[in-house]
Design a protein around this motif. Sequence first.
Motif, PDB file in Angstrom:
ATOM      1  N   ASP A  33      42.680 -28.266  68.753  1.00 59.41           N
ATOM      2  CA  ASP A  33      42.965 -27.387  67.610  1.00 59.41           C
ATOM      3  C   ASP A  33      43.839 -28.093  66.579  1.00 59.41           C
ATOM      4  N   SER A  34      44.849 -28.812  67.037  1.00 59.61           N
ATOM      5  CA  SER A  34      45.727 -29.545  66.111  1.00 59.61           C
ATOM      6  C   SER A  34      44.964 -30.664  65.407  1.00 59.61           C
ATOM      7  N   ILE A  35      44.083 -31.328  66.149  1.00 56.83           N
ATOM      8  CA  ILE A  35      43.274 -32.392  65.550  1.00 56.83           C
ATOM      9  C   ILE A  35      42.361 -31.827  64.467  1.00 56.83           C
ATOM     10  N   GLU A  36      41.719 -30.698  64.758  1.00 54.78           N
ATOM     11  CA  GLU A  36      40.823 -30.088  63.768  1.00 54.78           C
ATOM     12  C   GLU A  36      41.580 -29.673  62.510  1.00 54.78           C
ATOM     13  N   ASN A  37      42.715 -29.044  62.695  1.00 53.28           N
ATOM     14  CA  ASN A  37      43.507 -28.618  61.544  1.00 53.28           C
ATOM     15  C   ASN A  37      43.945 -29.808  60.703  1.00 53.28           C
ATOM     16  N   TYR A  38      44.288 -30.910  61.368  1.00 53.87           N
ATOM     17  CA  TYR A  38      44.706 -32.104  60.632  1.00 53.87           C
ATOM     18  C   TYR A  38      43.538 -32.702  59.857  1.00 53.87           C
ATOM     19  N   PHE A  39      42.381 -32.816  60.496  1.00 55.29           N
ATOM     20  CA  PHE A  39      41.202 -33.361  59.813  1.00 55.29           C
ATOM     21  C   PHE A  39      40.873 -32.550  58.556  1.00 55.29           C
ATOM     22  N   LYS A  40      41.000 -31.251  58.658  1.00 55.54           N
ATOM     23  CA  LYS A  40      40.653 -30.374  57.525  1.00 55.54           C
ATOM     24  C   LYS A  40      41.611 -30.533  56.360  1.00 55.54           C
ATOM     25  N   ASN A  41      42.867 -30.856  56.648  1.00 57.19           N
ATOM     26  CA  ASN A  41      43.896 -30.797  55.613  1.00 57.19           C
ATOM     27  C   ASN A  41      44.527 -32.142  55.260  1.00 57.19           C
ATOM     28  N   ALA A  42      44.029 -33.238  55.815  1.00 61.12           N
ATOM     29  CA  ALA A  42      44.625 -34.555  55.551  1.00 61.12           C
ATOM     30  C   ALA A  42      44.542 -34.890  54.065  1.00 61.12           C
ATOM     31  N   LYS A  43      45.664 -35.340  53.514  1.00 64.18           N
ATOM     32  CA  LYS A  43      45.742 -35.639  52.078  1.00 64.18           C
ATOM     33  C   LYS A  43      45.783 -37.143  51.794  1.00 64.18           C
ATOM     34  N   LYS A  44      45.929 -37.961  52.837  1.00 68.73           N
ATOM     35  CA  LYS A  44      46.014 -39.405  52.657  1.00 68.73           C
ATOM     36  C   LYS A  44      45.339 -40.087  53.833  1.00 68.73           C
ATOM     37  N   PRO A  45      45.068 -41.375  53.719  1.00 68.97           N
ATOM     38  CA  PRO A  45      44.435 -42.072  54.842  1.00 68.97           C
ATOM     39  C   PRO A  45      45.296 -41.967  56.099  1.00 68.97           C
ATOM     40  N   PHE A  46      44.650 -41.889  57.247  1.00 65.81           N
ATOM     41  CA  PHE A  46      45.418 -41.744  58.485  1.00 65.81           C
ATOM     42  C   PHE A  46      44.847 -42.635  59.578  1.00 65.81           C
ATOM     43  N   CYS A  47      45.734 -42.946  60.509  1.00 67.78           N
ATOM     44  CA  CYS A  47      45.402 -43.691  61.717  1.00 67.78           C
ATOM     45  C   CYS A  47      45.819 -42.798  62.883  1.00 67.78           C
ATOM     46  N   MET A  48      44.853 -42.308  63.632  1.00 64.90           N
ATOM     47  CA  MET A  48      45.142 -41.347  64.709  1.00 64.90           C
ATOM     48  C   MET A  48      44.722 -41.914  66.058  1.00 64.90           C
ATOM     49  N   PHE A  49      45.642 -41.870  67.021  1.00 65.11           N
ATOM     50  CA  PHE A  49      45.340 -42.215  68.399  1.00 65.11           C
ATOM     51  C   PHE A  49      45.212 -40.918  69.195  1.00 65.11           C
ATOM     52  N   ILE A  50      44.026 -40.683  69.728  1.00 63.88           N
ATOM     53  CA  ILE A  50      43.772 -39.511  70.572  1.00 63.88           C
ATOM     54  C   ILE A  50      43.762 -40.009  72.005  1.00 63.88           C
ATOM     55  N   THR A  51      44.780 -39.619  72.757  1.00 59.77           N
ATOM     56  CA  THR A  51      45.015 -40.229  74.069  1.00 59.77           C
ATOM     57  C   THR A  51      44.836 -39.191  75.175  1.00 59.77           C
ATOM     58  N   SER A  52      43.703 -39.286  75.835  1.00 62.67           N
ATOM     59  CA  SER A  52      43.322 -38.334  76.874  1.00 62.67           C
ATOM     60  C   SER A  52      44.093 -38.590  78.166  1.00 62.67           C
ATOM     61  N   LYS A  53      44.251 -37.562  78.977  1.00 61.34           N
ATOM     62  CA  LYS A  53      44.837 -37.710  80.306  1.00 61.34           C
ATOM     63  C   LYS A  53      43.755 -37.836  81.386  1.00 61.34           C
ATOM     64  N   TYR A  54      42.502 -37.892  80.951  1.00 69.34           N
ATOM     65  CA  TYR A  54      41.369 -38.049  81.859  1.00 69.34           C
ATOM     66  C   TYR A  54      40.801 -39.449  81.765  1.00 69.34           C
ATOM     67  N   PRO A  55      40.147 -39.928  82.831  1.00 70.79           N
ATOM     68  CA  PRO A  55      39.924 -39.280  84.127  1.00 70.79           C
ATOM     69  C   PRO A  55      41.013 -39.552  85.168  1.00 70.79           C
ATOM     70  N   HIS A  56      42.187 -39.982  84.749  1.00 70.86           N
ATOM     71  CA  HIS A  56      43.311 -40.259  85.659  1.00 70.86           C
ATOM     72  C   HIS A  56      43.444 -39.155  86.712  1.00 70.86           C
ATOM     73  N   SER A  57      43.713 -39.569  87.953  1.00 73.26           N
ATOM     74  CA  SER A  57      43.911 -38.569  89.010  1.00 73.26           C
ATOM     75  C   SER A  57      45.134 -37.686  88.658  1.00 73.26           C
ATOM     76  N   LYS A  58      45.132 -36.517  89.123  1.00 76.67           N
ATOM     77  CA  LYS A  58      44.361 -35.895  90.173  1.00 76.67           C
ATOM     78  C   LYS A  58      42.971 -35.521  89.676  1.00 76.67           C
ATOM     79  N   TYR A  59      41.957 -35.710  90.559  1.00 75.25           N
ATOM     80  CA  TYR A  59      40.578 -35.491  90.178  1.00 75.25           C
ATOM     81  C   TYR A  59      40.114 -34.079  90.547  1.00 75.25           C
ATOM     82  N   PHE A  60      38.935 -33.735  90.060  1.00 74.80           N
ATOM     83  CA  PHE A  60      38.288 -32.487  90.474  1.00 74.80           C
ATOM     84  C   PHE A  60      37.949 -32.549  91.963  1.00 74.80           C
TER      85      PHE A  60
END
Length: 494
Positions: A170-197
């Motif tokens: 949700d925060s990423i979407e809101n930022y994409f919609k409203n960005a006013k200048k060039p940006f460098c974004m790191f989206i850092t997932s916690k997957y697939p690091h254990s604990k696993y399904f």
Amino acid sequence: MKNNKFYLLVVVTSLLLLSCLSIKDRKKSEEEKQNTSNKNEQPNMVFFLADDQDVYDYGCYGNEKVNTAAVDRLAKEGMLFTNAFTAQAICAPSRSQLFTGKYPLKNGCFANHTATKPTIQSVTTHMKNLGYEVVLAGKSHVKPSNVYHWDKEWEPVPKKNVPRDYIPLDSIENYFKNAKKPFCMFITSKYPHSKYFDVKNAKADDIKFFPFNENKKSDQAFVKNKAGYYRSIEEDNTQLEGVLKLVDTYLTDNTLFIYSADHGVSGKFTVKDIGLKVPFVVRWPKVIKAGSTSNQLIHYTDVLPTFMEIAGGNATPDMDGKSFLSLLKGKDNNIHEYVYGVRTNQNILNSEIFPSRMIRDKRHKYIRNFNALEVLDKNLTGKPNVDYFIKRGANAHKNEPFEELYDLQNDPFEQHNLASDLDYKSIKEKLAKDMFVWMKTQGDILSEDMIGIPIITPKGNKGFKLDQDTPRRKIPEAIKNTLTKDDYIVIEHW
């Protein structure tokens, strides 16, 4: 008459002045317009980083039994790298390279859960200076805050019925919609690091095995764990699909998108390729030819220099990385002769003394394990309490030799050590020599001719002490709290 001449002079002077001002204003306006145009041409940069996933566990890297449809799509739409590396197969040191353009030993974060040197300038400084906002969305695992001062930072968000927190979509979407200048974004997932399904009725036939784990096919606990890992990969793929949908909805085709995973889980804490080789896929529709592949050696330290060149700047002289923008533009030029690897076993969880260094070109790889059992005697200090831990480290890795050499063209999974093969003697000697030259430039605590083996610790009472228990090992009561500050190399900034 004199008044008329004076009046005429004033008029002419005024006209000339206005003309000069008009020309100056026009030039200024044109410069501002050009600057705005250049600024608008700066691409947005999005780097999606998965956590603890082997390079061999993607459809686009040859594993047909795991669902990575979103990554596979990126490979079809962009460029897939077959020789991308990190220098350390653990989370914090791997990420610190991405963000600083420097190898772990130079940036200071060469043990897990430790800090970068406080004097280092990171991506947040360099990209801000080039007109970008720098954003972290998800897992951080880097410190201190004065080095990594993000313009915006959003934590992972809890989600029901999954083992790990989700990226903040949700925060990423809101930022994409409203960005006013060039940006460098790191989206850092916690997957697939254990604990696993928890996967019920897991079957070995649903898992792809390799030379380094094919002996585990009948190990049901291993199979069940792998099935849960595959399911976690699929969940991360779902998150990536969500991000790509947002990118395609809100951003232009002048958007650079990189997918990678910080290191391999099967080679975690090692300097084998299964730990250090990483998936690396880049899409940039305005620049990259769809469906292309690069076999050139690139490294995590190259990411920041590449971003800086794309933004109109240059890497600083003290960075280890080099820009690979030329590869993205279709040129097949060499970026590196070598990439390097670091292993520091002293950390919060394991803490056994067994440091290693690695050097690798496209074909051959040399490893030195500095506390191997075969060289244990020369590492002993004569202090019983210190030597206890040096012996413990060597014995914990008793099957790992002092030297390793692999022909990766014929042995990609590093199963056959050629270090004692006389036919490879000159190759081994050259790689070893060049590795020690690199280590010296990095300010390494290890060297070729050192006596003994250094042990490290953070300052104060925090962090990992060899003579104390960790979550994964117990120390005999008689040896607890026997080491003094003089026994260690104290890393002041940790």
